[in-house]
Write a protein that holds these residues in place. Sequence first.
Motif, PDB file in Angstrom:
ATOM      1  N   TYR A 100       4.582  -9.192   3.457  1.00  0.00           N
ATOM      2  CA  TYR A 100       3.363  -8.839   4.183  1.00  0.00           C
ATOM      3  C   TYR A 100       3.675  -8.132   5.505  1.00  0.00           C
ATOM      4  O   TYR A 100       4.694  -8.419   6.161  1.00  0.00           O
ATOM      5  N   ASN A 101       2.781  -7.256   5.917  1.00  0.00           N
ATOM      6  CA  ASN A 101       2.684  -6.713   7.281  1.00  0.00           C
ATOM      7  C   ASN A 101       4.023  -6.277   7.874  1.00  0.00           C
ATOM      8  O   ASN A 101       4.646  -6.992   8.657  1.00  0.00           O
TER       9      ASN A 101
ATOM     10  N   GLU B 221      -0.391  -2.022  -0.483  1.00  0.00           N
ATOM     11  CA  GLU B 221      -1.554  -1.683   0.322  1.00  0.00           C
ATOM     12  C   GLU B 221      -1.079  -1.182   1.688  1.00  0.00           C
ATOM     13  O   GLU B 221      -0.267  -1.844   2.351  1.00  0.00           O
TER      14      GLU B 221
ATOM     15  N   ASP C 211      -2.266   0.329   5.542  1.00  0.00           N
ATOM     16  CA  ASP C 211      -3.316   0.519   6.545  1.00  0.00           C
ATOM     17  C   ASP C 211      -3.095   1.884   7.182  1.00  0.00           C
ATOM     18  O   ASP C 211      -2.173   2.074   7.978  1.00  0.00           O
TER      19      ASP C 211
ATOM     20  N   LYS D 202      -7.502   3.373   4.117  1.00  0.00           N
ATOM     21  CA  LYS D 202      -6.609   2.513   3.337  1.00  0.00           C
ATOM     22  C   LYS D 202      -6.100   3.245   2.106  1.00  0.00           C
ATOM     23  O   LYS D 202      -6.829   4.018   1.482  1.00  0.00           O
TER      24      LYS D 202
ATOM     25  N   HIS E  86       2.284   1.662   7.903  1.00  0.00           N
ATOM     26  CA  HIS E  86       2.086   0.214   7.998  1.00  0.00           C
ATOM     27  C   HIS E  86       1.701  -0.337   6.632  1.00  0.00           C
ATOM     28  O   HIS E  86       0.684   0.056   6.046  1.00  0.00           O
TER      29      HIS E  86
ATOM     30  N   GLU F 206       0.424  -3.366   4.558  1.00  0.00           N
ATOM     31  CA  GLU F 206      -0.258  -4.657   4.623  1.00  0.00           C
ATOM     32  C   GLU F 206       0.339  -5.653   3.643  1.00  0.00           C
ATOM     33  O   GLU F 206       0.496  -6.830   3.951  1.00  0.00           O
ATOM     34  N   SER F 207       0.662  -5.165   2.448  1.00  0.00           N
ATOM     35  CA  SER F 207       1.330  -6.026   1.468  1.00  0.00           C
ATOM     36  C   SER F 207       2.076  -5.163   0.468  1.00  0.00           C
ATOM     37  O   SER F 207       1.641  -4.056   0.128  1.00  0.00           O
TER      38      SER F 207
END
Length: 501
Positions: free
Chosen positions: A360-361, A383, A385, A443, A489, A491-492
């Motif tokens: 994540y992140n 995913e 951002d 996104k 970035h 997200e996952s």
Amino acid sequence: MEKKNFQEELAKANAYIDSVKDTIAKDPFRQRFHFAPYAGWINDPAGMVQIDGWYHLFCEHYPFSGRPEELYWAHARSRDMVHWERLPEALAPSESYELCETIGGIFTGSGIDDDGTLKVLYTAHSDAFGETQALAISKDGIHFEKYEHNPVLRNVPDGLVQKDCRDPKVWRRGKYFYMTLGATDGKFGKVLLYRSTTLTEWEYLGVIWESVGEYGPMPECPNFFEVDGKWVLIFAPLKLENRKAMYLVGDFDYKTYKFKPQTVGEIDWGFDYYAPQILRDDSGRTIILGWMECWPAHPWYCGNDYARPDMLGYEYDTQERGFTGSISIPRTISVCHDGKLKFDPLPALLTLRESPWIRYNFDVTARESFPMGDGIHGEVFAEFDLTQTDAEVIGFALRSSKAHETLVKFDMKHGELIFDRTRSGNKAAVVRKCVLESAAKDKLTVRMFLDSTSVEIFTDGNRTVMSSCIYTPEESRGLCIFAEGGSAHVESLRTWGMQDA
């Protein structure tokens, strides 16, 4: 050409398949969770229908070699469209209306549930008759007999080309069966409509849609169906530079028999997704499958600047291994708010997942490796951002090693999805591009399915799909995520291995 014995031809094919299937099953280029017959060449899916709880799938098949010759029909059935039981060959070319010196025989067609009896209507391609439509019937859902008065449709309407009228798709409405066929007058493509109460005698109703050149001279494998209150025509247009699996969405009038399209799009932008076919299952889902490989004579297959190879002389990547081609993962079709279609991977595919991994992140600038099952067979879900991303390009390197890799790039600056197989190991070592809608949004979501020789990419809410074959040595198993011209970035980032289907 002289008539053959239908049952003897089937027996020869089944005996040959039994003699080589165990050896072929061990080949590292065999797909693990995509359907393919045990051996031989395959192309178009055909005959898709659900009956008595079984999904039936047929496909054009030459069992004796990894390159195309006279075509048979392979047959399989499934309870979930993911785990397939391979059945004996369903059809073999044996009659005068099916025999040809080159690639002839049993072309694609339609499966029909006729009050509990499985019937198939197919195009028979021969030197003597050109293309005619024929019927075969199964009493047990496995073994078929050809209708004794075939062909059930012999001649094309005046002004059309007899050798280019093919690929029947049948549906039922009230007391009538309706059938579409792809046809041409030699210059412009057309979709014809017929109806029948018996499947053996057909009334011609006219042309429901025709191209005036913008969609090529011949629409192969047309499927015409209703979904979410709209009518959809899908087809494989011949001789277009960049399109090869199109859809039109609009309205249809059973009184005038005319289809009025309002929206146009591409089902799949990849190199290797051709001749898709749909079925409507008992739960009301519209499910689509396509052929994963393609004819090299298409303008885009080896690059638009490449001299067009003869499909009969072309050496396919796996032909010497005794097989070529597979069928895509199943996808459901639905209509979006703007009339475009989206194609969601069938939920039953989730049953194949194993060995989950997640992160994540985090921000990506240079290449970072990540795991996925055995590195060959798996699923990737990511995913991004974009409000926290300034990279010009976000990308993945798949099946990576010093000698090979496949690049999937999301070009945020130019709004493009790019598939680069110049180092994948393919004979057709070229690049494919399409518009990336998500480049203008906040996104980006990406889902990819990797099998032994295929990559299927879903993005833009599954409105944009790109499926292609790669022929990368099995020792190339690395996977990386990267960014160019800034940072991205994440997200996952999730991965799974995939079990054999």
